[in-house]
Design an enzyme around this catalytic site. Structure first.
Site, PDB file in Angstrom:
ATOM      1  N   GLY A  46       2.872   0.869   6.521  1.00 21.94           N
ATOM      2  CA  GLY A  46       3.582   1.481   5.406  1.00 21.94           C
ATOM      3  C   GLY A  46       2.608   1.747   4.274  1.00 21.94           C
ATOM      4  N   CYS A  94      -0.858  -6.595   2.914  1.00 22.25           N
ATOM      5  CA  CYS A  94      -0.737  -5.399   2.074  1.00 22.25           C
ATOM      6  C   CYS A  94      -2.101  -4.733   1.987  1.00 22.25           C
ATOM      7  CB  CYS A  94      -0.257  -5.778   0.669  1.00 22.25           C
ATOM      8  SG  CYS A  94      -0.065  -4.375  -0.435  1.00 22.25           S
ATOM      9  N   LEU A  95      -2.132  -3.417   2.127  1.00 19.37           N
ATOM     10  CA  LEU A  95      -3.405  -2.697   2.077  1.00 19.37           C
ATOM     11  C   LEU A  95      -4.050  -2.802   0.700  1.00 19.37           C
ATOM     12  CD1 LEU A  95      -2.389   0.442   4.177  1.00 19.37           C
ATOM     13  CD2 LEU A  95      -3.819  -1.494   4.902  1.00 19.37           C
ATOM     14  N   HIS A 136       9.207  -4.029   1.422  1.00 19.87           N
ATOM     15  CA  HIS A 136       7.861  -4.224   0.863  1.00 19.87           C
ATOM     16  C   HIS A 136       7.424  -2.951   0.130  1.00 19.87           C
ATOM     17  CE1 HIS A 136       3.455  -5.505   1.396  1.00 19.87           C
ATOM     18  NE2 HIS A 136       3.347  -4.233   1.094  1.00 19.87           N
TER      19      HIS A 136
HETATM   20  O1  GNR Z   1       0.226  -2.641   6.807  1.00 17.07           O
HETATM   21  C1  GNR Z   1       1.062  -3.387   6.294  1.00 17.07           C
HETATM   22  N1  GNR Z   1       1.567  -4.401   7.035  1.00 17.07           N
HETATM   23  C2  GNR Z   1       2.671  -5.149   6.642  1.00 17.07           C
HETATM   24  C3  GNR Z   1       2.956  -6.302   7.345  1.00 17.07           C
HETATM   25  C4  GNR Z   1       4.053  -7.058   7.014  1.00 17.07           C
HETATM   26  C5  GNR Z   1       4.882  -6.658   5.990  1.00 17.07           C
HETATM   27  C6  GNR Z   1       4.606  -5.524   5.265  1.00 17.07           C
HETATM   28  C7  GNR Z   1       3.513  -4.759   5.597  1.00 17.07           C
HETATM   29  S1  GNR Z   1       3.189  -3.310   4.704  1.00 17.07           S
HETATM   30  C8  GNR Z   1       1.456  -3.195   4.895  1.00 17.07           C
HETATM   31  C9  GNR Z   1       0.960  -1.884   4.313  1.00 17.07           C
HETATM   32  C10 GNR Z   1       1.170  -1.884   2.827  1.00 17.07           C
HETATM   33  O2  GNR Z   1       0.489  -2.486   2.047  1.00 17.07           O
HETATM   34  N2  GNR Z   1       2.202  -1.226   2.363  1.00 17.07           N
HETATM   35  O3  GNR Z   1       2.492  -1.228   1.057  1.00 17.07           O
HETATM   36 NI    NI Z   2       1.764  -3.111   0.303  1.00 15.09          NI
END
Ligand code: GNR
Ligand code: NI
Length: 182
Positions: A46, A94-95, A136
């Protein structure tokens, strides 16, 4: 195809409340396509517009594992209309918080509405990892990160590690992050 720089926490731009989109333009459709490219490249499941410096209520999501069976969502102005009482614990990443993970508890099932890339209103139900990911991403639109759902002790530990990580990034990488169009 364009890859966008992803802002790394701590950064004030990740704490802003994003603005609703009133009209879907070609510019926003290109942004959403670039966001999907950036997400797949990362790789992630995401991405929210504020992570690439755009303070608008736009998210992209694809939780499929296999590249040949992609199921991408591009959502504008997403709104949760119902959440289950039942909760799900999931180890989130989260990225914008590279290499940091923590267990977060959220409703297991949600119903939501959003506008698609053609400006059409959609209603869907999501559960499991898709529901977790959408929640998220929608948090990002409120300036909320997954670490805001865990204890202050764990949050502070993660933020401290991220400050160290950012301090050792090459200057050109930080320059790019500073210049993303917010
Ligand atoms: O890549 C992502 N993996 C993830 C794993 C568990 C719960 C949420 C995520 S979202 C994250 C990518 C991201 O930072 N989206 O905002
Ligand atoms: Ni995120």
């Amino acid at each position: 195809m364009a890859l966008l720089p992803i802002i790394v926490a701590p950064d004030p731009r990740l704490k802003l409340k994003c603005e609703a989109v009133s009209e879907v333009t070609d510019e926003l459709r290109t942004l959403m396509d670039d966001m999907l490219d950036t997400m797949y490249d990362a790789p992630g499941i995401g991405l929210a517009a504020p992570q690439v410096g755009v303070t608008k209520r736009i998210i992209v999501v694809d939780v499929t594992k296999n590249d040949n069976e992609r199921q991408p969502y591009q959502m504008i102005n997403p709104e949760i209309t119902w959440s289950s009482e039942e909760l799900l614990d999931y180890e989130e990443g989260c990225l914008s918080l590279p290499d940091q993970y923590a267990q977060v508890t959220r409703p297991e099932k949600i119903q939501l509405t959003y506008m698609d890339r053609d400006g059409k209103t959609k209603k869907i139900e999501a559960n499991g990892i898709l529901a977790t990911c959408i929640q998220h991403e929608m948090d990002h639109l409120e300036g909320i990160l997954f670490v805001d759902h865990i204890s202050k002790l764990r949050r502070d530990l993660i933020i401290r590690k991220l400050k160290k990580y950012k301090a050792q990034l090459p200057p050109d990488r930080l320059d790019k992050l500073d210049k993303v169009d917010a």
